[in-house]
Design an enzyme around this catalytic site. Sequence first.
Site, PDB file in Angstrom:
ATOM      1  N   LYS A   1      49.929  46.408  44.731  1.00 58.69           N
ATOM      2  CA  LYS A   1      48.753  47.282  44.620  1.00 58.69           C
ATOM      3  C   LYS A   1      49.093  48.648  45.205  1.00 58.69           C
ATOM      4  CE  LYS A   1      43.785  47.163  45.781  1.00 58.69           C
ATOM      5  NZ  LYS A   1      42.724  46.392  46.475  1.00 58.69           N
TER       6      LYS A   1
ATOM      7  N   SER B   1      38.684  45.415  43.807  1.00 58.72           N
ATOM      8  CA  SER B   1      39.410  46.623  43.477  1.00 58.72           C
ATOM      9  C   SER B   1      40.850  46.389  43.028  1.00 58.72           C
ATOM     10  CB  SER B   1      39.432  47.544  44.695  1.00 58.72           C
ATOM     11  OG  SER B   1      40.150  46.938  45.766  1.00 58.72           O
TER      12      SER B   1
ATOM     13  N   SER C   1      38.200  41.849  47.210  1.00 62.96           N
ATOM     14  CA  SER C   1      38.925  42.586  46.163  1.00 62.96           C
ATOM     15  C   SER C   1      40.130  41.882  45.577  1.00 62.96           C
ATOM     16  CB  SER C   1      39.363  43.957  46.692  1.00 62.96           C
ATOM     17  OG  SER C   1      38.275  44.824  46.768  1.00 62.96           O
TER      18      SER C   1
END
Lengths: 460, 104
Positions: free
Chosen positions: A58, A133, A157
């Site tokens: 990420k 997210s 997330s």
Amino acid sequence: MNGPLRSVDETAALIAAVEEKGLNATISFDHTVMRRQAEEIAGRPDSTRLNGLAIGVKDNICTIEYPTTCASHILQDYRSPYQATAVSRLKDAGGIVACKTNLDEFAMGSSTEHSAFGRVRHPHDPDRVPGGSSGGSAALVAAGALRVALGSETGGSVRQPAAFCGVVGVKPSYGRVSRYGLVAFGSSLDQIGVFGKTVADAASLLEVISGRDANDSTCADLDQLDAPLERPDLDGIVIGLPSEYFPDDLDPAIRAACDRTIAALRQAGASVRAVSLPHTSLAVPCYYVIAPAEASANLARYDGVRYGLRVPQDDLHALYRETRGSGFGPEVRRRIIVGTYVLSSGYYEAYYTKAQRARGRIARDFDDVYAGGVDLLFTPTTPTTAFKAGERLRDPVAMYLADVFVCSANLAGIPAVSLPIGRTQGLPIGGQLMAPAYEEELLLNAAHVLEECIDPIAEI
Amino acid sequence: MGLGLSISRQEVKRIAHLASLAVDEASIAELTRQIGDILQYVAQLDDLEPDNGSVAFRPGPASAPLRADVTTPIRMTFLPREMAPDFERGLYIVPRVGGLGDDT
């Protein structure tokens, strides 16, 4: 050609193919960078554990190979001068940083629509969101381009996009994995998590990145996690079903998928009982005071002085304001304003202190249930399946409610896993198991047993 | 103090200023509505029953291990001057502070 080189060539082709189709799940991806790493680990005796496994990271986790943008205009070209402990550990074990994955800006969002690099498409329906997210990581694993990826959790997330995309997502206990090199959002909530095609894949990656770290004083003084998935069944395990997570208006397909999973848990030997976590309704309100409060402090560092975007001005304060006003997107601006407001004079007691008390009650609810003989909790991961893109963009509260079943675990610091438990109209449904703090071995074993008992793509 | 108070356009501008965040005039109305909705939503915290003597919850290890109070070099692949928008002779260069009256 050596194993790692062949592996990165195959993975690079898969990532390129899904990106060509418009998934938009990566922010940085370079086949040459992948090959260079593969050449470095070839023949290295300590690299056999992951042996060239390509891993998505990420883009709020610092890497040397690629920029770290946090999907924000304010860090659009930022390159970190150091790498996260989690990244160092996976590279030491023979892993390869395949790409940096798209996310909601600074990990603030539940749909991966709030990215300066454009929204991520759902791998099964491009008109829908992948969740957030960590939507880029989830989408790449679901699309088959990667076996595993790193994400981060502040309020669900990893688990929420895992549920939306139909993959496994693990949020470890707070302190299980070092936060060093994870760009701070809500420091008392943030934790690096993992995605996998299977529980075993996710567990392997979590083992590698876990353990004490002198660079993070909030990291627990524990050895690397050792969680062999050896349990054949759930005999003797008590599973609690918190009534607050099964409201009368729960989506019927999600309820049916949960009912089928509960039957599978029983069949695997677990005993199941109803329990209550009475302060659950306060979790999202509590989270949306504490997380923005911490974010408003953490994001104060982006001011156009030391790194990142600068919007030149003649006056220093104007430089701060214009840089931050131009560099942050709308959701980040909203949260900074809410966070500043709840910490400001006259409102601190009314909002922040109350939220801290609520957090204590939520954590105590979990303690009471576990102390009462329950080993694990089972719930749906999300109240709906993946929603349409744009549907909640102008209504922040509706967006926040996508996290209603996941953010309690972050507030309480406990580990949790989401795994696919069925589909409705082709869209994945996630089921969640939660365990007491630092009980990842039990959590992952139970998830592994459950995974063997249910068909994750059966239509409900 | 109870929660759920409405927030005004002026207050949103004041808070944005406190946070060093430029907000363009055209977006203030919608931003004020959205912040108001969020504050109304989190007002549910008022439902929390009074609690005597509860302490704030802190996740993670009960105590943070202390390191020796010595500085150690951080391995960096490049130096701050390569990241900074403007950097000379070991210093970050910024414009002077002017118009203090606007900020106080």
